[in-house]
Scaffold this motif. Structure first.
Motif, PDB file in Angstrom:
ATOM      1  N   ALA A 177       0.890  -1.166   0.000  1.00 23.81           N
ATOM      2  CA  ALA A 177       0.000   0.000   0.000  1.00 23.81           C
ATOM      3  C   ALA A 177       0.919   1.204   0.000  1.00 23.81           C
ATOM      4  O   ALA A 177       1.371   1.672   1.043  1.00 23.81           O
ATOM      5  N   SER A 178       1.245   1.698  -1.186  1.00 29.63           N
ATOM      6  CA  SER A 178       2.265   2.732  -1.332  1.00 29.63           C
ATOM      7  C   SER A 178       1.752   3.862  -2.199  1.00 29.63           C
ATOM      8  O   SER A 178       0.726   3.748  -2.880  1.00 29.63           O
ATOM      9  N   ASP A 179       2.516   4.943  -2.189  1.00 30.20           N
ATOM     10  CA  ASP A 179       2.220   6.123  -3.012  1.00 30.20           C
ATOM     11  C   ASP A 179       3.379   6.331  -3.981  1.00 30.20           C
ATOM     12  O   ASP A 179       4.377   6.994  -3.649  1.00 30.20           O
ATOM     13  N   PRO A 180       3.340   5.747  -5.151  1.00 29.99           N
ATOM     14  CA  PRO A 180       4.450   5.877  -6.105  1.00 29.99           C
ATOM     15  C   PRO A 180       4.567   7.289  -6.652  1.00 29.99           C
ATOM     16  O   PRO A 180       3.622   8.078  -6.613  1.00 29.99           O
ATOM     17  N   ASP A 181       5.736   7.603  -7.174  1.00 28.86           N
ATOM     18  CA  ASP A 181       5.956   8.919  -7.767  1.00 28.86           C
ATOM     19  C   ASP A 181       5.324   8.993  -9.148  1.00 28.86           C
ATOM     20  O   ASP A 181       4.785   8.012  -9.680  1.00 28.86           O
ATOM     21  N   SER A 182       5.403  10.165  -9.748  1.00 32.48           N
ATOM     22  CA  SER A 182       4.713  10.405 -11.024  1.00 32.48           C
ATOM     23  C   SER A 182       5.277   9.542 -12.154  1.00 32.48           C
ATOM     24  O   SER A 182       4.510   9.031 -12.989  1.00 32.48           O
ATOM     25  N   ASP A 183       6.589   9.358 -12.194  1.00 29.72           N
ATOM     26  CA  ASP A 183       7.171   8.526 -13.251  1.00 29.72           C
ATOM     27  C   ASP A 183       6.697   7.081 -13.146  1.00 29.72           C
ATOM     28  O   ASP A 183       6.347   6.452 -14.153  1.00 29.72           O
ATOM     29  N   ALA A 184       6.709   6.539 -11.903  1.00 30.14           N
ATOM     30  CA  ALA A 184       6.248   5.166 -11.716  1.00 30.14           C
ATOM     31  C   ALA A 184       4.768   5.037 -12.049  1.00 30.14           C
ATOM     32  O   ALA A 184       4.333   4.021 -12.621  1.00 30.14           O
ATOM     33  N   VAL A 185       3.969   6.052 -11.720  1.00 34.75           N
ATOM     34  CA  VAL A 185       2.538   6.010 -12.021  1.00 34.75           C
ATOM     35  C   VAL A 185       2.304   5.972 -13.524  1.00 34.75           C
ATOM     36  O   VAL A 185       1.478   5.190 -14.032  1.00 34.75           O
ATOM     37  N   ASN A 186       3.035   6.779 -14.269  1.00 34.39           N
ATOM     38  CA  ASN A 186       2.858   6.805 -15.725  1.00 34.39           C
ATOM     39  C   ASN A 186       3.253   5.465 -16.356  1.00 34.39           C
ATOM     40  O   ASN A 186       2.563   4.955 -17.262  1.00 34.39           O
ATOM     41  N   LYS A 187       4.341   4.874 -15.900  1.00 35.65           N
ATOM     42  CA  LYS A 187       4.764   3.595 -16.452  1.00 35.65           C
ATOM     43  C   LYS A 187       3.769   2.486 -16.106  1.00 35.65           C
ATOM     44  O   LYS A 187       3.423   1.660 -16.947  1.00 35.65           O
ATOM     45  N   LEU A 188       3.328   2.485 -14.827  1.00 34.85           N
ATOM     46  CA  LEU A 188       2.411   1.437 -14.399  1.00 34.85           C
ATOM     47  C   LEU A 188       1.046   1.567 -15.083  1.00 34.85           C
ATOM     48  O   LEU A 188       0.437   0.565 -15.477  1.00 34.85           O
ATOM     49  N   ARG A 189       0.557   2.779 -15.239  1.00 34.46           N
ATOM     50  CA  ARG A 189      -0.732   2.972 -15.911  1.00 34.46           C
ATOM     51  C   ARG A 189      -0.662   2.495 -17.360  1.00 34.46           C
ATOM     52  O   ARG A 189      -1.620   1.902 -17.887  1.00 34.46           O
ATOM     53  N   SER A 190       0.473   2.733 -18.009  1.00 41.28           N
ATOM     54  CA  SER A 190       0.635   2.262 -19.381  1.00 41.28           C
ATOM     55  C   SER A 190       0.681   0.732 -19.438  1.00 41.28           C
ATOM     56  O   SER A 190       0.124   0.117 -20.360  1.00 41.28           O
ATOM     57  N   ASP A 191       1.321   0.095 -18.454  1.00 40.13           N
ATOM     58  CA  ASP A 191       1.400  -1.371 -18.435  1.00 40.13           C
ATOM     59  C   ASP A 191       0.039  -2.003 -18.150  1.00 40.13           C
ATOM     60  O   ASP A 191      -0.291  -3.059 -18.698  1.00 40.13           O
ATOM     61  N   LEU A 192      -0.737  -1.372 -17.283  1.00 40.09           N
ATOM     62  CA  LEU A 192      -2.039  -1.939 -16.940  1.00 40.09           C
ATOM     63  C   LEU A 192      -3.019  -1.911 -18.103  1.00 40.09           C
ATOM     64  O   LEU A 192      -3.996  -2.669 -18.121  1.00 40.09           O
ATOM     65  N   LYS A 193      -2.762  -1.070 -19.077  1.00 40.36           N
ATOM     66  CA  LYS A 193      -3.651  -0.966 -20.232  1.00 40.36           C
ATOM     67  C   LYS A 193      -3.298  -1.955 -21.346  1.00 40.36           C
ATOM     68  O   LYS A 193      -4.013  -2.027 -22.346  1.00 40.36           O
ATOM     69  N   ARG A 194      -2.236  -2.705 -21.178  1.00 38.93           N
ATOM     70  CA  ARG A 194      -1.839  -3.658 -22.219  1.00 38.93           C
ATOM     71  C   ARG A 194      -2.853  -4.810 -22.295  1.00 38.93           C
ATOM     72  O   ARG A 194      -3.290  -5.338 -21.274  1.00 38.93           O
ATOM     73  N   LYS A 195      -3.177  -5.219 -23.492  1.00 41.59           N
ATOM     74  CA  LYS A 195      -4.157  -6.278 -23.682  1.00 41.59           C
ATOM     75  C   LYS A 195      -3.605  -7.652 -23.310  1.00 41.59           C
ATOM     76  O   LYS A 195      -4.345  -8.538 -22.863  1.00 41.59           O
ATOM     77  N   ASN A 196      -2.289  -7.840 -23.521  1.00 42.05           N
ATOM     78  CA  ASN A 196      -1.703  -9.144 -23.229  1.00 42.05           C
ATOM     79  C   ASN A 196      -1.231  -9.276 -21.783  1.00 42.05           C
ATOM     80  O   ASN A 196      -0.568 -10.262 -21.431  1.00 42.05           O
ATOM     81  N   GLY A 197      -1.555  -8.310 -20.933  1.00 43.99           N
ATOM     82  CA  GLY A 197      -1.217  -8.409 -19.521  1.00 43.99           C
ATOM     83  C   GLY A 197       0.045  -7.654 -19.151  1.00 43.99           C
ATOM     84  O   GLY A 197       0.782  -7.142 -20.003  1.00 43.99           O
ATOM     85  N   VAL A 198       0.276  -7.581 -17.853  1.00 42.18           N
ATOM     86  CA  VAL A 198       1.443  -6.868 -17.313  1.00 42.18           C
ATOM     87  C   VAL A 198       2.592  -7.858 -17.143  1.00 42.18           C
ATOM     88  O   VAL A 198       2.411  -8.936 -16.552  1.00 42.18           O
TER      89      VAL A 198
END
Length: 262
Positions: A177-198
């Protein structure tokens, strides 16, 4: 007859004397200002040769002893390899279930919060016939395989892996349960949108002691890295099952010298 000239102090400075054969000799005059001839001081460098020879002898024998010890160690290692055929332990990710993987952002986009809950099933196998491994507790971390964004962490208890033995751990919990920084948020949000999974990677760090026919080694650090894991974001209350069919785990030594770890 001899002629002489009076000196200022009443004496005679010198005289010439006639010999019977008519020859004359030059007078030997004393010069009070004359200096004795310069004699080079005696060189004593040869007295340092025994000390230098002693240092060279010590260096020679030290290098010789080191080479002999290295040769004996190489021979012992070759004998151990021929008789015991040691192999590295193997690890396998049997299954990975994602119960929760949520990334939320506040209304003003000032901060983001990551909440994750993963359930891991892991197996360890010892392929050796005469070796056993004693593991300290493992520190487990899960990250994205592409950008290296931290997802969750957990622990694995200490255990002993005897020869030709396989140990399986079920229900290993990893959470965060963490609060990632803006760079990590942008990378993770992009990965979560992948159709073939993270793409996920699991790292496990610990120390292990090897026992061979009653002889125990010192503890050495190892890192187990398991990658090629494809995970989907769970929908509803049902957990998402990750694809671990292509996952591979490799074991590397972790050698720490002062501040650096290799």
């Amino acid at each position: 007859m001899s002629d002489s000239k009076p000196a200022a102090n009443g004496g005679t400075v010198g005289a010439t004397t006639a010999k019977s054969n008519g020859d004359t000799t030059k007078p030997h005059l004393y010069n009070p200002n004359s200096r004795p001839a310069y004699r080079q001081p005696y060189n004593r460098r040869h007295h340092h040769r025994p000390r230098r020879n002693y240092c060279c002898c010590c260096c020679f024998w030290t290098i010789l002893v080191i080479l002999i010890l290295a040769l004996l160690a190489a021979i012992a290692g070759s004998i151990i390899y021929v008789f015991y055929r040691p192999h590295r332990p193997s690890f396998t990710v049997a299954s990975l279930r994602i119960h929760r993987l949520n990334l939320t952002t506040t209304a003003d986009s000032s901060s983001s919060h990551l909440s994750a809950l993963l359930n891991l099933t892991l197996s360890s196998k010892n392929p050796n016939s005469h070796l056993s491994f004693s593991y300290d507790p493992f520190a487990i971390s899960c990250e994205t395989g592409n950008g290296g964004v931290f997802i969750a962490n957990g622990t694995l208890p200490a255990f002993v892996s005897n020869s030709k033995n396989e140990t399986t751990f079920k229900g290993v919990v990893m959470t965060t349960a963490s609060d990632p920084d803006s760079d990590a948020v942008n990378k993770l949000r992009s990965d979560l949108k992948r159709k073939n999974g993270v793409a996920l990677r699991i790292d496990m760090d610990t120390k292990v002691r090897v026992k061979m026919d009653g002889v125990k080694s010192k503890k050495v650090g190892i890192r187990v890295t398991c990658d090629e894991i494809k995970a989907a974001v769970p929908k509803g209350k049902s957990p998402a099952v990750a694809d671990v069919s292509s996952s591979k785990c490799k074991v590397d030594l972790r050698i720490k010298i002062w501040k650096w770890t290799f």
